[in-house]
Write a protein that holds these residues in place. Structure first.
Motif, PDB file in Angstrom:
ATOM      1  N   HIS A  93       0.828  -1.206   0.000  1.00 59.88           N
ATOM      2  CA  HIS A  93       0.000   0.000   0.000  1.00 59.88           C
ATOM      3  C   HIS A  93       0.865   1.259   0.000  1.00 59.88           C
ATOM      4  N   GLU A  94       1.980   1.228   0.701  1.00 61.36           N
ATOM      5  CA  GLU A  94       2.857   2.399   0.762  1.00 61.36           C
ATOM      6  C   GLU A  94       3.499   2.694  -0.589  1.00 61.36           C
ATOM      7  N   HIS A  95       3.755   1.663  -1.390  1.00 61.92           N
ATOM      8  CA  HIS A  95       4.341   1.890  -2.718  1.00 61.92           C
ATOM      9  C   HIS A  95       3.457   2.799  -3.573  1.00 61.92           C
ATOM     10  N   THR A  96       2.152   2.701  -3.413  1.00 59.55           N
ATOM     11  CA  THR A  96       1.234   3.478  -4.248  1.00 59.55           C
ATOM     12  C   THR A  96       0.571   4.616  -3.480  1.00 59.55           C
ATOM     13  N   GLN A  97       1.148   5.004  -2.344  1.00 59.62           N
ATOM     14  CA  GLN A  97       0.574   6.046  -1.493  1.00 59.62           C
ATOM     15  C   GLN A  97      -0.875   5.718  -1.134  1.00 59.62           C
ATOM     16  N   CYS A 120       0.698  -9.222  -6.617  1.00 60.33           N
ATOM     17  CA  CYS A 120      -0.273  -8.607  -5.706  1.00 60.33           C
ATOM     18  C   CYS A 120      -0.155  -7.092  -5.768  1.00 60.33           C
ATOM     19  N   VAL A 121      -1.275  -6.442  -6.015  1.00 61.23           N
ATOM     20  CA  VAL A 121      -1.294  -4.987  -6.124  1.00 61.23           C
ATOM     21  C   VAL A 121      -2.353  -4.407  -5.185  1.00 61.23           C
ATOM     22  N   PRO A 122      -2.125  -3.193  -4.688  1.00 58.89           N
ATOM     23  CA  PRO A 122      -3.146  -2.539  -3.863  1.00 58.89           C
ATOM     24  C   PRO A 122      -4.348  -2.166  -4.721  1.00 58.89           C
ATOM     25  N   LEU A 160       9.719   1.581 -11.827  1.00 58.27           N
ATOM     26  CA  LEU A 160       9.038   2.059 -13.031  1.00 58.27           C
ATOM     27  C   LEU A 160       7.539   2.136 -12.793  1.00 58.27           C
ATOM     28  N   ALA A 161       6.975   1.145 -12.129  1.00 52.01           N
ATOM     29  CA  ALA A 161       5.539   1.138 -11.852  1.00 52.01           C
ATOM     30  C   ALA A 161       5.143   2.359 -11.033  1.00 52.01           C
ATOM     31  N   ILE A 162       5.923   2.690 -10.028  1.00 50.70           N
ATOM     32  CA  ILE A 162       5.612   3.841  -9.177  1.00 50.70           C
ATOM     33  C   ILE A 162       5.723   5.134  -9.971  1.00 50.70           C
ATOM     34  N   ARG A 163       6.730   5.245 -10.829  1.00 47.23           N
ATOM     35  CA  ARG A 163       6.861   6.457 -11.660  1.00 47.23           C
ATOM     36  C   ARG A 163       5.684   6.605 -12.626  1.00 47.23           C
ATOM     37  N   LEU A 164       5.247   5.506 -13.203  1.00 44.42           N
ATOM     38  CA  LEU A 164       4.099   5.556 -14.110  1.00 44.42           C
ATOM     39  C   LEU A 164       2.828   5.931 -13.355  1.00 44.42           C
ATOM     40  N   LEU A 165       2.674   5.429 -12.141  1.00 45.00           N
ATOM     41  CA  LEU A 165       1.503   5.798 -11.331  1.00 45.00           C
ATOM     42  C   LEU A 165       1.546   7.272 -10.965  1.00 45.00           C
ATOM     43  N   GLN A 166       2.727   7.800 -10.670  1.00 46.63           N
ATOM     44  CA  GLN A 166       2.854   9.231 -10.378  1.00 46.63           C
ATOM     45  C   GLN A 166       2.501  10.050 -11.613  1.00 46.63           C
ATOM     46  N   TRP A 167       2.876   9.579 -12.766  1.00 49.28           N
ATOM     47  CA  TRP A 167       2.564  10.263 -14.019  1.00 49.28           C
ATOM     48  C   TRP A 167       1.059  10.231 -14.273  1.00 49.28           C
ATOM     49  N   ALA A 168       0.408   9.146 -13.869  1.00 47.22           N
ATOM     50  CA  ALA A 168      -1.029   9.002 -14.093  1.00 47.22           C
ATOM     51  C   ALA A 168      -1.853   9.826 -13.117  1.00 47.22           C
ATOM     52  N   THR A 169      -1.276  10.240 -11.994  1.00 45.53           N
ATOM     53  CA  THR A 169      -2.011  11.019 -10.991  1.00 45.53           C
ATOM     54  C   THR A 169      -1.277  12.327 -10.705  1.00 45.53           C
ATOM     55  N   PRO A 170      -1.312  13.268 -11.647  1.00 40.20           N
ATOM     56  CA  PRO A 170      -0.578  14.523 -11.454  1.00 40.20           C
ATOM     57  C   PRO A 170      -1.132  15.368 -10.307  1.00 40.20           C
ATOM     58  N   ASP A 171      -2.409  15.197  -9.944  1.00 41.68           N
ATOM     59  CA  ASP A 171      -2.991  15.984  -8.855  1.00 41.68           C
ATOM     60  C   ASP A 171      -2.284  15.702  -7.540  1.00 41.68           C
ATOM     61  N   GLN A 172      -1.964  14.446  -7.288  1.00 39.52           N
ATOM     62  CA  GLN A 172      -1.289  14.085  -6.048  1.00 39.52           C
ATOM     63  C   GLN A 172       0.153  14.548  -6.056  1.00 39.52           C
TER      64      GLN A 172
END
Length: 132
Positions: free
Chosen positions: A26-30, A60-62, A104-116
């Motif tokens: 869960h912490e990996h994806t905030q 396993c993903v959150p 890479l997964a975390i960077r892509l998730l950050q790119w997908a959620t610019p508001d956060q």
């Protein structure tokens, strides 16, 4: 006492090790669902256990309860493409996660959620970065 002689609490209590592992996912994806971005409340097996998926970090993903329940034992990518909240950046993040490339997964998730991530680009944050 040598490090090899030490007994760690996680060795005595396997449930504690699993709890820490789940929390780290869960912490990996905030604490956000990897599929839709809402708060994550559960762990989803991308390749369902009913189809031979293992309970390992790469599988396993959150996820939020809604996505986890709705996906059920479907193929994650086929299910995800049919969702109204489908985002190809998140799909790439899921693929990177499955491949074991969490950075890479975390960077892509950050790119997908610019508001956060906007907190990191505020003028005050920029000043802190420049001062460092």
């Amino acid at each position: 006492m040598h490090a090899s002689d030490a007994v760690f609490l996680e060795e005595l209590c396997p449930k504690l090790r699993v709890r820490h592992w789940r929390q780290s996912l869960h912490e990996h994806t905030q604490r956000c669902c990897i599929y839709c971005g809402k708060p994550s409340e559960s762990i989803d097996h991308v390749l369902p256990r009913s189809r031979g998926g293992l309970s390992v970090t790469e599988n396993c993903v959150p996820s939020c309860l809604s996505c986890n329940g709705h996906k059920s034992d479907s193929d994650a990518f086929q299910w995800y493409r049919r969702q109204r909240f489908y985002d190809p950046r998140r799909a790439m993040a899921i693929r990177a996660w499955l491949d074991g490339d969490l950075r890479l997964a975390i960077r892509l998730l950050q790119w997908a959620t610019p508001d956060q991530n906007s907190e990191a680009t505020t003028p005050q944050a920029n000043l802190n970065l420049q001062a460092a």
